[in-house]
Design a protein around this motif. Structure first.
Motif, PDB file in Angstrom:
ATOM      1  N   LYS A 249      -3.838   5.205  53.230  1.00  0.00           N
ATOM      2  CA  LYS A 249      -3.362   3.926  52.160  1.00  0.00           C
ATOM      3  C   LYS A 249      -2.074   3.848  51.750  1.00  0.00           C
ATOM      4  O   LYS A 249      -1.456   2.722  51.330  1.00  0.00           O
ATOM      5  CB  LYS A 249      -3.952   4.582  51.215  1.00  0.00           C
ATOM      6  CG  LYS A 249      -5.793   5.024  50.330  1.00  0.00           C
ATOM      7  CD  LYS A 249      -6.279   5.377  49.128  1.00  0.00           C
ATOM      8  CE  LYS A 249      -7.366   4.219  48.751  1.00  0.00           C
ATOM      9  NZ  LYS A 249      -7.937   5.417  47.617  1.00  0.00           N
ATOM     10  N   ARG A 253       0.673  -0.146  52.316  1.00  0.00           N
ATOM     11  CA  ARG A 253       2.029  -0.856  50.761  1.00  0.00           C
ATOM     12  C   ARG A 253       2.886   0.253  51.934  1.00  0.00           C
ATOM     13  O   ARG A 253       3.296  -0.972  51.173  1.00  0.00           O
ATOM     14  CB  ARG A 253       1.304   0.734  50.688  1.00  0.00           C
ATOM     15  CG  ARG A 253       0.165   1.105  49.028  1.00  0.00           C
ATOM     16  CD  ARG A 253       0.485   1.483  47.731  1.00  0.00           C
ATOM     17  NE  ARG A 253       0.919   3.132  47.939  1.00  0.00           N
ATOM     18  CZ  ARG A 253      -0.086   4.372  48.064  1.00  0.00           C
ATOM     19  NH1 ARG A 253      -0.746   3.773  48.227  1.00  0.00           N
ATOM     20  NH2 ARG A 253      -0.002   5.392  48.160  1.00  0.00           N
ATOM     21  N   ARG A 254       3.506   1.313  52.483  1.00  0.00           N
ATOM     22  CA  ARG A 254       4.201   1.158  53.519  1.00  0.00           C
ATOM     23  C   ARG A 254       5.113  -0.921  54.274  1.00  0.00           C
ATOM     24  O   ARG A 254       6.215  -1.077  54.148  1.00  0.00           O
ATOM     25  CB  ARG A 254       4.446   2.072  54.353  1.00  0.00           C
ATOM     26  CG  ARG A 254       6.105   2.627  54.931  1.00  0.00           C
ATOM     27  CD  ARG A 254       5.971   3.344  55.922  1.00  0.00           C
ATOM     28  NE  ARG A 254       5.225   2.767  57.099  1.00  0.00           N
ATOM     29  CZ  ARG A 254       3.807   3.265  57.872  1.00  0.00           C
ATOM     30  NH1 ARG A 254       4.017   4.304  57.865  1.00  0.00           N
ATOM     31  NH2 ARG A 254       3.390   2.847  58.521  1.00  0.00           N
TER      32      ARG A 254
END
Length: 580
Positions: A249, A253-254
């Protein structure tokens, strides 16, 4: 950030990773240089292709106006896969060399210091070292060092190239690309690095549980606790899967943030190119297409960096574990001692890793050259532990064991030159008789082998075998009886000609007649050598010079057989041993 500093600090005192960087540095720099050229050619191909496509669509007044972009497109198109192939060939050649040397070094450490591994690590730990840690060190080169050095070179090339055209815009690109090289990797290390380290700990724990419980599966079954083991294993596996899901997750996002940074780079290039090369609308489009398209191949170089950086947490743990091992390349030369050989035990204390109690506690003993010593005691009293300490196979918790004033642990494998051991169940290998005996001295001639076989009383037996010395022993020496296997083990020791011999309960399981005959053989054949006889009963102890009784880790009774003859406790022990 602190983890990053710890990683580089660990590398400063490293003896497992850095040597390969230095040893193959020419190949390493060549691979990095080819990697930089590969991305330059990839960007150049898109740059010239973008300019050529838009320029050709105008259409040009003369074919010569697009001749140079055509040639450059063809050149970059040829050199990009060629350089990529050469870079892969060079880097993989480097990695294969490194891997080969690294594994050889690991196996040398394991083979030469097997006792160290056996005492400090459980089997699961060793599996973790040989599989997980070696794989992590390989990834350190392939997924972190190679990409990082390549991107740094590419970063310098981009900024310098743009700086020649527009210093202010180069400064802006310095910031945006710097976010990709430094900010995102640091974010990954801080947030996801700890999770990745926890993931590795869970994997190592699963290794330990799996090996310990598979080897002890009969205990689980007999105790009717198999379901408990499966439940615990499933709980640990669930923790691992949950940690991996959290990591995925965060990575999503990164990566999204990284894509937005690239979007900012593309938008910046569009604005900059249109203002910098905007003499006419047509020329502006040509240069915009050229500069924007050349950015996209660079994403393959910059985007993997955050993932590589967060793994430094795992690499740090592996580097520490590896550097805690004895380095075979830094092993000091074993000391040499000369006759007469004297063993001395001073204030010896030994406790196993659990530390619950001392197996040996304050033992003092002096074994003079040529002395025959019997060490007696009940099972678990510490007799065999003392034998291992005398050989240097174990390191004392406190006190010392010395051979001619040098600690026996300092001799390493060379201790076999001075101290030989015959165990309770000497192992014979599935090869010929002569090969089994020559383990003591591989250069011994057939005459020397026959000589030691005669001394231990086996010459006639071997002569009668179908092929004599070349007769196969069979697995574990099943062709021979227990007494005969001990005599073959004694022949090995005699061929080695070690001055000190430890007999670790060699008569266990033998009938009384064979036992007496074997003890007499030991005493006769080993005349002139220092003999340390570990035993649990008094049969044959009248042949030794000194008797030592160990109880609860301490020497409770000591003296020559004649001196102890009038001792009431000795008399009682002898009566019990003889069945009275």
């Amino acid at each position: 950030m602190l983890n990053k500093l710890s990683f580089f600090k660990a590398l400063q005192h490293d003896s497992w990773v850095k040597p390969f960087l230095k040893h193959y540095k020419k190949t390493l720099w060549l691979a990095i240089f080819l990697g930089i050229l590969t991305f330059i050619c990839a960007g150049g191909l898109m740059f010239t292709s973008g300019y050529l496509i838009t320029k050709s669509a105008t259409p040009p007044e003369n074919i010569l106006l697009v001749y140079v972009p055509i040639v450059l497109t063809r050149a970059f198109g040829i050199f990009r896969p060629l350089l990529h192939y050469l870079e892969r060939l060079t880097s993989h050649n480097w990695v294969f060399k490194m891997t080969s040397e690294f594994r050889r070094k690991m196996y040398d450490a394991l083979e030469r210091d097997a006792v160290f591994f056996n005492n400090k690590y459980r089997l699961g730990d060793i599996l973790g070292l040989l599989s997980e840690d070696v794989a992590h060190i390989q990834n350190l080169y392939l997924r972190t060092l190679f990409p990082y050095f390549t991107v740094c070179g590419l970063y310098v090339f981009i900024i310098v190239g743009l700086g020649v055209i527009s210093p202010l815009f180069a400064l802006w690109m310095l910031v945006l690309y710097g976010l990709l090289i430094f900010a995102l990797p640091l974010w990954s290390v801080v947030v996801n690095g700890a999770r990745q380290e926890y993931e590795k700990q869970l994997k190592n724990a699963l290794y330990l549980d799996l090996t310990d419980n598979v080897l002890g599966v009969s205990d689980w079954i007999f105790s009717e606790r198999a379901n408990d083991y499966l439940k615990r294993h499933e709980e640990n596996e669930a923790k691992l899967l949950m940690t991996q899901e959290k990591m995925r997750k965060f990575e999503r996002r990164r990566d999204l943030v990284g894509q937005f940074i690239f979007l900012a780079i593309v938008v910046s290039l569009i604005i900059w190119a249109s203002s910098r090369f905007g003499g006419t609308e047509t020329d502006s489009i040509n240069w915009i297409a050229a500069f924007v398209l050349c950015v996209f191949p660079l994403a393959d170089a910059f985007m993997p960096l955050p993932t590589a950086a967060q793994e430094t947490n795992v690499y740090l743990d592996s580097i520490k574990r590896l550097n805690a091992l004895p380095n075979p390349e830094k092993r000091q030369k074993a000391p040499e001692v000369t006759a007469p050989y004297e063993l001395q035990v001073k204030d010896l204390v030994y406790a196993y890793a659990d530390g619950h109690h001392n197996v040996l506690n304050g033992v003092n003993l002096k074994i003079s050259p040529g002395e025959k010593l019997a060490i007696l005691g009940r099972s678990g009293s510490g007799k065999s532990t003392l034998a291992s300490l005398l050989r240097g196979d174990l390191t004392p918790t406190a006190g010392s064991v010395t051979l001619n004033a040098i600690k026996t642990t300092e001799f390493g494998d060379k201790i076999a030159k001075y101290i030989g051991v015959i165990h309770q169940t000497p192992y014979l290998f599935n090869t010929t008789v002569v090969n089994n005996v020559r383990i003591g001295n591989e250069g011994a001639s057939d005459e020397e082998v026959w000589d030691v076989l005669e001394r231990v009383g086996l010459k006639k037996l071997i002569k009668k075998l179908p092929q004599g010395l070349e007769t196969m022993v069979d697995e574990a020496g099943l062709r021979f009886s227990g007494g005969e296997r001990h005599r073959l083990a004694l022949a090995r020791i005699l061929l080695k000609d070690a001055p000190i011999i430890i007999l670790d309960e060699p008569t266990v399981g033998l009938d009384p007649i064979t036992e007496r005959a074997l003890v007499k053989t030991f005493m006769d054949v080993l005349q002139g050598k220092t003999l340390i006889w570990i035993t649990h009963h008094l049969q044959g102890v009248e042949h030794v010079d000194q008797i030592v009784f160990i109880e609860d880790g301490q020497i409770k009774l000591q003296g020559a057989p004649k001196q102890l003859a009038d001792n009431k406790r000795y008399q009682k022990l002898k009566q019990v041993d003889e069945g009275y």
